[in-house]
Design a protein around this motif. Structure first.
Motif, PDB file in Angstrom:
ATOM      1  N   THR A 361     126.887  91.800  25.934  1.00  0.00           N
ATOM      2  CA  THR A 361     125.795  92.663  25.467  1.00  0.00           C
ATOM      3  C   THR A 361     126.076  93.180  24.069  1.00  0.00           C
ATOM      4  N   TRP A 362     127.305  93.629  23.839  1.00  0.00           N
ATOM      5  CA  TRP A 362     127.680  94.138  22.513  1.00  0.00           C
ATOM      6  C   TRP A 362     127.524  93.054  21.450  1.00  0.00           C
ATOM      7  N   ASP A 363     127.960  91.828  21.758  1.00  0.00           N
ATOM      8  CA  ASP A 363     127.836  90.733  20.798  1.00  0.00           C
ATOM      9  C   ASP A 363     126.370  90.450  20.484  1.00  0.00           C
ATOM     10  N   GLN A 364     125.525  90.563  21.500  1.00  0.00           N
ATOM     11  CA  GLN A 364     124.083  90.386  21.267  1.00  0.00           C
ATOM     12  C   GLN A 364     123.570  91.459  20.313  1.00  0.00           C
ATOM     13  N   LYS A 365     124.043  92.696  20.476  1.00  0.00           N
ATOM     14  CA  LYS A 365     123.627  93.784  19.590  1.00  0.00           C
ATOM     15  C   LYS A 365     124.105  93.553  18.158  1.00  0.00           C
ATOM     16  N   VAL A 467     143.408  82.116  21.600  1.00  0.00           N
ATOM     17  CA  VAL A 467     142.681  82.798  20.529  1.00  0.00           C
ATOM     18  C   VAL A 467     141.296  82.175  20.427  1.00  0.00           C
ATOM     19  N   ARG A 468     140.276  83.021  20.412  1.00  0.00           N
ATOM     20  CA  ARG A 468     138.893  82.570  20.251  1.00  0.00           C
ATOM     21  C   ARG A 468     138.337  83.194  18.965  1.00  0.00           C
ATOM     22  N   VAL A 469     137.776  82.382  18.105  1.00  0.00           N
ATOM     23  CA  VAL A 469     137.092  82.856  16.902  1.00  0.00           C
ATOM     24  C   VAL A 469     135.593  82.714  17.154  1.00  0.00           C
ATOM     25  N   ILE A 470     134.866  83.826  17.039  1.00  0.00           N
ATOM     26  CA  ILE A 470     133.470  83.886  17.467  1.00  0.00           C
ATOM     27  C   ILE A 470     132.609  84.401  16.322  1.00  0.00           C
ATOM     28  N   THR A 471     131.459  83.775  16.118  1.00  0.00           N
ATOM     29  CA  THR A 471     130.499  84.218  15.108  1.00  0.00           C
ATOM     30  C   THR A 471     129.161  84.494  15.794  1.00  0.00           C
ATOM     31  N   ASP A 472     128.151  84.760  14.986  1.00  0.00           N
ATOM     32  CA  ASP A 472     126.812  84.945  15.545  1.00  0.00           C
ATOM     33  C   ASP A 472     126.279  83.661  16.164  1.00  0.00           C
ATOM     34  N   GLU A 473     126.954  82.535  15.913  1.00  0.00           N
ATOM     35  CA  GLU A 473     126.567  81.260  16.500  1.00  0.00           C
ATOM     36  C   GLU A 473     127.298  80.992  17.820  1.00  0.00           C
ATOM     37  N   THR A 493     135.046  78.845   7.151  1.00  0.00           N
ATOM     38  CA  THR A 493     133.597  78.871   7.303  1.00  0.00           C
ATOM     39  C   THR A 493     132.975  79.255   5.967  1.00  0.00           C
ATOM     40  N   THR A 494     131.674  79.541   5.964  1.00  0.00           N
ATOM     41  CA  THR A 494     130.962  80.049   4.795  1.00  0.00           C
ATOM     42  C   THR A 494     129.999  81.142   5.248  1.00  0.00           C
ATOM     43  N   ALA A 495     129.539  81.919   4.292  1.00  0.00           N
ATOM     44  CA  ALA A 495     128.576  82.973   4.613  1.00  0.00           C
ATOM     45  C   ALA A 495     127.226  82.396   5.011  1.00  0.00           C
ATOM     46  N   SER A 496     126.960  81.144   4.626  1.00  0.00           N
ATOM     47  CA  SER A 496     125.708  80.517   5.038  1.00  0.00           C
ATOM     48  C   SER A 496     125.739  80.119   6.507  1.00  0.00           C
ATOM     49  N   LEU A 497     126.948  79.951   7.057  1.00  0.00           N
ATOM     50  CA  LEU A 497     127.100  79.533   8.444  1.00  0.00           C
ATOM     51  C   LEU A 497     127.390  80.694   9.391  1.00  0.00           C
ATOM     52  N   ALA A 498     128.007  81.736   8.908  1.00  0.00           N
ATOM     53  CA  ALA A 498     128.418  82.844   9.784  1.00  0.00           C
ATOM     54  C   ALA A 498     128.102  84.174   9.113  1.00  0.00           C
ATOM     55  N   SER A 499     127.339  85.004   9.794  1.00  0.00           N
ATOM     56  CA  SER A 499     127.059  86.336   9.252  1.00  0.00           C
ATOM     57  C   SER A 499     128.121  87.340   9.663  1.00  0.00           C
ATOM     58  N   TYR A 500     128.859  87.039  10.721  1.00  0.00           N
ATOM     59  CA  TYR A 500     130.024  87.838  11.070  1.00  0.00           C
ATOM     60  C   TYR A 500     131.001  86.958  11.822  1.00  0.00           C
ATOM     61  N   VAL A 501     132.234  87.375  11.862  1.00  0.00           N
ATOM     62  CA  VAL A 501     133.264  86.671  12.600  1.00  0.00           C
ATOM     63  C   VAL A 501     134.165  87.704  13.275  1.00  0.00           C
ATOM     64  N   ASN A 534     136.798  94.221  16.317  1.00  0.00           N
ATOM     65  CA  ASN A 534     135.472  94.391  15.738  1.00  0.00           C
ATOM     66  C   ASN A 534     135.287  93.329  14.656  1.00  0.00           C
ATOM     67  N   PRO A 535     134.064  93.068  14.227  1.00  0.00           N
ATOM     68  CA  PRO A 535     133.816  91.938  13.323  1.00  0.00           C
ATOM     69  C   PRO A 535     134.161  92.231  11.865  1.00  0.00           C
ATOM     70  N   VAL A 536     134.362  91.145  11.149  1.00  0.00           N
ATOM     71  CA  VAL A 536     134.288  91.135   9.688  1.00  0.00           C
ATOM     72  C   VAL A 536     132.937  90.512   9.350  1.00  0.00           C
ATOM     73  N   PHE A 537     132.159  91.170   8.493  1.00  0.00           N
ATOM     74  CA  PHE A 537     130.833  90.668   8.145  1.00  0.00           C
ATOM     75  C   PHE A 537     130.902  89.843   6.861  1.00  0.00           C
ATOM     76  N   LEU A 538     130.117  88.770   6.825  1.00  0.00           N
ATOM     77  CA  LEU A 538     130.032  87.891   5.657  1.00  0.00           C
ATOM     78  C   LEU A 538     128.626  87.954   5.098  1.00  0.00           C
ATOM     79  N   THR A 539     128.507  88.289   3.824  1.00  0.00           N
ATOM     80  CA  THR A 539     127.208  88.422   3.179  1.00  0.00           C
ATOM     81  C   THR A 539     127.133  87.491   1.977  1.00  0.00           C
TER      82      THR A 539
END
Length: 546
Positions: A361-365, A467-473, A493-501, A534-539
């Motif tokens: 649920t948190w990841d969805q938010k 270890v699991r690396v998770i993005t908005d995808e 990755t790139t900011a075009s592919l992941a908005s957070y990790v 918690n995430p690191v955001f990519l912009t």
């Protein structure tokens, strides 16, 4: 009948034309029940139990010191009636102590049917309105009796003068059997001088610390001041043994423990006042309260007053944190939404499917926040430890703060500069680097859309972990640690592919396997959580070019 200072008062608060009868000598005769609204949950107020006759027996003078006078109220509640029943007690001048005991029947019920459970607390002459200053204590269903005097009080209750006026014993029948609930409440007033005032020993708001650093703390703990079995000193000792730098005291619905923590804080342990607010539509943590401040819980989601108390917490510099949102216990599931939350608890105690669901649920938010450009909600993990064998610090938060002080820790949690560990033996560092810049947990890395971003996780303390690396995808990378539990995981990755990790570190599955890398399996896909960031955001700062 009344005799020897004892009087019985009978009432049936759920019959439409019910009345309360005092026996001869009582100040209040037959009267219809009053249905009141607290601005929150539905409640009923009975006719008052009066102690006025006790003074009349002594020609208007106060009874002699040590004299005890008792009144008893009995009644019946039907299932599904009200959230709270107020039993008024008319307290005359000259009272040194008020003592209350109660009981209720527990008839057998069919399997799967809730049986009788009833909480208790008390408000003084200042009133019972929602958020009232009249609050004097709450013990839920953990105790069958309590006492209050100017010098002392039962754990969960606030010492102070027993002033004349209308006090209210409050019953909270949160489960009523199909047969209904018969209850009995006995109130005893002891006359005499009030005695010396109680002196609170609040904890300091700062400990020694290490300057700007990562600090470990459990923000959801209970003592004997609510339904815990540990004394405050035992909780503090447990926190030190777990390698924690800070704890937050979160007894249910009462600030009574705030005034004792000063004895157990020290240069090595910051103790922060708080409260677990247990409404009928979910529990939430009020973290970082001003010492002695109380937050009301007597409302449901439909009453639309939660935001009022969320504002109260934030005005004092504190945080609003929904707790164990998928807990299966009655009234524990979170129904208030997240608009007024500052963070959310996604891992509570030993890892279970409830936590798995909460993280999802948190990841969805997180994804919603990125899509709408709104505030994101940091994740927290706490033990909710009440007694042995529940482990203090399993899990806890590792917070980057400018110092070991209440305001600095609260700001670190609010900003999401934190990760969750199952114990102090687990350490990690998580960063994203690209285009000459670097961002850590809770921070934002701004890079050209197609510029490579290197995500790095250094971890220690999870033998054979995954270890699991998770993005908005979703999950984008999985890697196993060896028997040492120490390793470095890199992913690009790139900011075009992941908005957070973000990263998870899991223990092996029960069969020793690392877990599945997709969502096609049955039950839990991975072993218990060992650490969660918690995430690191990519912009992206520029558009992508072909």
């Amino acid at each position: 009948m009344c005799r020897d200072g004892h009087c019985e008062h009978h009432a049936d608060p759920l019959t439409p034309d019910a009345v309360g009868d005092h026996e001869p000598g009582a100040a209040v005769g037959r009267r219809r029940l009053l249905t009141v609204g607290l601005g929150g949950a539905a409640a009923l107020t009975l006719p008052p139990a009066s102690f006025a006759q006790a003074a009349d027996d002594f020609s208007g003078a106060a009874p002699p010191a040590g004299r005890e006078v008792t009144r008893t109220i009995t009644g019946f509640l039907e299932t599904g009636a009200v959230d709270f029943v107020h039993l008024p007690v008319e307290v005359p001048p000259g009272v040194q102590k008020i003592a209350v005991s109660y009981s209720y029947d527990k008839p057998a019920v069919p399997p799967g049917t809730p049986g009788n459970s009833c909480d208790i607390g008390v408000f003084d002459e200042r009133g019972i309105a929602l958020g009232s200053r009249g609050f004097r204590g709450w013990s839920g269903g953990f105790r069958s009796s309590f006492e209050i005097s100017n010098s002392d009080a039962t754990p969960g209750y606030l010492p102070g003068p027993v002033n004349p006026g209308t006090w209210h014993v409050v019953l909270g029948p949160y489960q009523v059997a199909p047969q209904g609930m018969h209850y009995r409440v006995q109130t005893t007033l002891t006359y005499g001088e009030s005695g010396p005032a109680h002196v609170n020993h609040y904890p300091p708001q700062r400990a020694e610390g290490r300057g700007r650093d990562w600090y470990r703390g459990d923000c959801h703990l209970h003592t004997v001041h609510s339904d815990g079995k540990r004394l405050p000193g035992e909780v503090a000792a447990g926190a030190r043994a777990a390698g924690l730098d800070f704890i937050v005291s979160t007894d249910h619905n009462t600030p009574a423990s705030h005034g004792v923590w000063g004895e157990y804080a020290g240069p090595d342990l910051l103790i922060v006042p708080g409260e677990e607010v247990t409404t009928r539509n979910g529990h939430w943590l009020a973290l970082g309260l001003p010492p002695g401040e109380w937050i009301d819980w007597r409302y449901r989601s439909r009453d639309d007053v939660f935001k009022r108390f969320a504002r109260q917490v934030r005005r004092g510099g504190g945080l609003v944190v929904p707790a164990h949102m998928y807990c299966a216990y009655v009234a524990s599931q979170w129904k208030f939404g997240f608009d007024d939350a500052d963070a959310t608890e996604v891992w509570t105690g030993p890892w279970t499917y409830d936590d798995e669901h909460a993280v999802s649920t948190w990841d969805q938010k997180l994804g919603e926040a990125v899509r709408t450009g709104t505030r994101w909600l940091p994740a927290m993990g706490n033990s909710d430890a009440h007694s042995d064998p529940q482990v203090i610090g399993l899990p806890h938060n590792v917070v980057r703060a400018d110092g070991l002080a209440t305001d600095a820790i609260m700001e670190g949690i609010r900003a999401g500069h934190s990760w969750i560990a199952e114990s102090a033996s687990v350490t990690l560092d998580f960063t994203a680097t690209g285009n000459g810049g670097q961002a850590g947990i809770g921070e934002t890395l701004k890079v050209p859309a197609d510029a490579p971003v290197d995500v790095r996780l250094d971890v220690r303390g999870v033998p054979h972990g995954t270890v699991r690396v998770i993005t908005d995808e979703g999950q984008m990378h999985q890697e196993s640690l060896d028997a040492s539990g120490t390793g470095t995981v890199m992913w690009r990755t790139t900011a075009s592919l992941a908005s957070y990790v973000r990263a998870e570190v899991r223990h092996p599955m029960a069969d020793g396997s690392p877990g599945q890398g997709n969502t096609m399996g049955e039950a839990l896909l991975f072993g218990p959580m060992a650490a969660l960031t918690n995430p690191v955001f990519l912009t992206a700062t520029t558009a992508s070019h072909s």
